[in-house]
Design an enzyme around this catalytic site. Structure first.
Site, PDB file in Angstrom:
ATOM      1  N   GLU A   1     101.855  35.708  41.858  1.00  0.00           N
ATOM      2  CA  GLU A   1     102.941  34.784  40.954  1.00  0.00           C
ATOM      3  C   GLU A   1     104.485  34.937  41.507  1.00  0.00           C
ATOM      4  OE1 GLU A   1     104.340  37.225  36.362  1.00  0.00           O
ATOM      5  OE2 GLU A   1     103.105  38.046  37.314  1.00  0.00           O
TER       6      GLU A   1
ATOM      7  N   CYS B   1     104.881  34.532  30.021  1.00  0.00           N
ATOM      8  CA  CYS B   1     103.794  36.080  30.233  1.00  0.00           C
ATOM      9  C   CYS B   1     103.172  36.165  29.459  1.00  0.00           C
ATOM     10  CB  CYS B   1     104.830  37.018  31.147  1.00  0.00           C
ATOM     11  SG  CYS B   1     103.719  38.414  31.780  1.00  0.00           S
TER      12      CYS B   1
ATOM     13  N   GLY C   1      97.970  32.635  34.236  1.00  0.00           N
ATOM     14  CA  GLY C   1      97.366  33.114  34.926  1.00  0.00           C
ATOM     15  C   GLY C   1      95.683  32.336  35.021  1.00  0.00           C
TER      16      GLY C   1
ATOM     17  N   HIS D   1     100.530  26.688  37.624  1.00  0.00           N
ATOM     18  CA  HIS D   1      99.390  27.210  38.129  1.00  0.00           C
ATOM     19  C   HIS D   1      98.403  26.434  39.092  1.00  0.00           C
ATOM     20  CE1 HIS D   1      99.455  31.034  35.998  1.00  0.00           C
ATOM     21  NE2 HIS D   1     100.987  30.235  34.979  1.00  0.00           N
TER      22      HIS D   1
ATOM     23  N   CYS E   1      97.823  38.484  35.542  1.00  0.00           N
ATOM     24  CA  CYS E   1      98.228  37.339  34.869  1.00  0.00           C
ATOM     25  C   CYS E   1      97.658  37.011  33.813  1.00  0.00           C
ATOM     26  CB  CYS E   1      98.736  36.309  35.932  1.00  0.00           C
ATOM     27  SG  CYS E   1     100.434  35.519  35.292  1.00  0.00           S
TER      28      CYS E   1
END
Length: 279
Positions: free
Chosen positions: A213, A72, A225, A164, A222
Site C-alpha cells: 500500500e 480506503c 485494492g 492501483h 486493502c
C-alpha cells in the site's frame, strides 16, 4: 485526545471522533506518531470521522507516513460501524463524504452492533491518464508488459479514486510483494505513486491478494485494492464479475455490476479497543 482502534479484514487504523472533540492539529505528524507499532498506538494510518455538510459524515484518511489518501475501502466500513454503534447516525444506510466523493453504504447489524458493511465503491477509472500512469499514453492499461528490476510483469492499472497497479502472478511471494512492491510504488511511470497488488487466480470466482500500500507498506487488506483487483480480473478475462478475494486479514466479496458499472464491496468491520492519546 480520545481514539478508537478499528480494523476491517486486518487493515487497522486509529480513528478520531471529531463529532465529540476538535479536529487535531498537525494531522500528518500525528498520523506518523500514532501509527507507529512500537512507540504509538499502531496501525496502517489515521482516520478522522468528521461532520459533513453534504453527507452523514466525512472521512479523512492518512497513511502511516503522514500522506493523505483519497479513499480506503476498509476504513470507510469502520467509519460506518462507528457512526451506527455510537449513535451518531443509527440508520441502515449511510452516505459518507470522502476524497473521491460521497459513497453509499448498507449496514448489516446484529442487535445494536454492525457486523458487515456493503460499500458502493463507484465506477473504476480505467483511462491511463486518469489513473494516472504513463505506461500507455492513452486508453486502458490491461495486461501490459511491465519490466522492473529484472522482472517481467503483466500489469493492469485501475483507479478507485486512488491508483492501483494489479499484477497477476503464479505465487505472491515475499520477493515480489516486499521486494518489487516498494519499487513499483515510486516508479516514475506512476506520477502520484501507486498501490500495488500481487494476485493469484484460484478459480473464476476466487482470488488471493497481497497488497503493497502506497505510504504504508504491506497491509493485511486493502478495500480499494480489492475493488481494483476485481476490475482487473474481469477486464483481463480471468474471472466473472462476482468474486471472493482472500487477503492476509480475511475475505472480501466484490461484485462489479454490469448494468450500472459500479463496484460493490462487502466485508467486516470490527472495533478493537478505545484509549486516550497523550503523545
Amino acid at each position: 485526545m480520545q481514539f478508537t482502534k478499528m480494523q476491517g479484514a486486518g487493515n487497522d487504523y486509529v480513528y478520531i471522533d471529531c463529532f465529540a472533540q476538535p479536529t487535531p492539529e498537525n494531522i500528518a505528524d500525528l498520523a506518523i506518531k500514532i501509527s507507529d507499532r512500537h512507540f504509538g498506538v499502531g496501525g496502517d494510518g489515521l482516520v478522522l470521522i468528521q461532520p459533513s455538510e453534504i453527507a452523514d459524515a466525512r472521512m479523512r484518511m492518512f497513511n502511516a507516513d503522514g500522506s493523505e489518501s483519497e479513499m480506503c475501502g476498509n476504513a470507510i466500513r469502520c467509519v460506518a460501524k462507528y457512526l451506527y454503534d455510537h449513535d451518531i447516525r443509527r440508520t441502515p444506510t449511510l452516505n459518507i463524504e470522502t476524497g473521491v466523493g460521497v459513497l453509499k453504504l448498507d449496514l448489516q447489524a446484529e442487535g445494536d452492533r454492525v457486523q458487515q458493511v456493503t460499500v458502493n465503491m463507484g465506477k473504476p477509472i480505467l483511462e491511463a491518464a486518469e489513473v494516472p500512469t504513463t505506461i500507455l499514453p492513452s486508453g486502458r492499461v490491461v495486461d501490459e508488459k511491465f519490466e522492473i528490476d529484472g522482472h517481467q510483469l503483466s500489469v493492469t492499472c485501475v483507479s478507485m479514486g486512488n491508483p492501483h497497479c494489479v499484477c497477476f502472478v503464479e505465487s505472491a511471494t515475499d520477493e515480489l510483494v516486499l521486494g518489487l512492491g516498494p519499487k513499483i510504488e515510486v516508479d516514475p511511470r506512476f506520477p502520484n505513486r501507486t498501490n500495488v497488488e500481487f494476485v493469484e487466480v484460484i478459480s473464476r470466482g476466487e482470488l488471493r491478494q497481497r497488497t503493497w500500500e502506497r505510504g504504508s507498506g504491506e497491509t493485511w487488506a486493502c478495500g480499494t485494492g480489492a475493488s481494483a483487483v476485481c476490475a482487473a480480473a474481469v477486464l483481463s478475462g480471468r474471472t466473472d464479475r462476482d468474486v471472493l478475494i482472500h487477503l492476509l486479514g480475511g475475505d472480501l466479496r466484490l461484485r462489479w455490476d454490469e448494468a450500472s458499472g459500479d463496484m460493490f464491496k462487502t466485508g467486516p468491520a470490527v472495533e478493537v479497543f478505545t484509549g486516550q492519546w497523550e503523545g
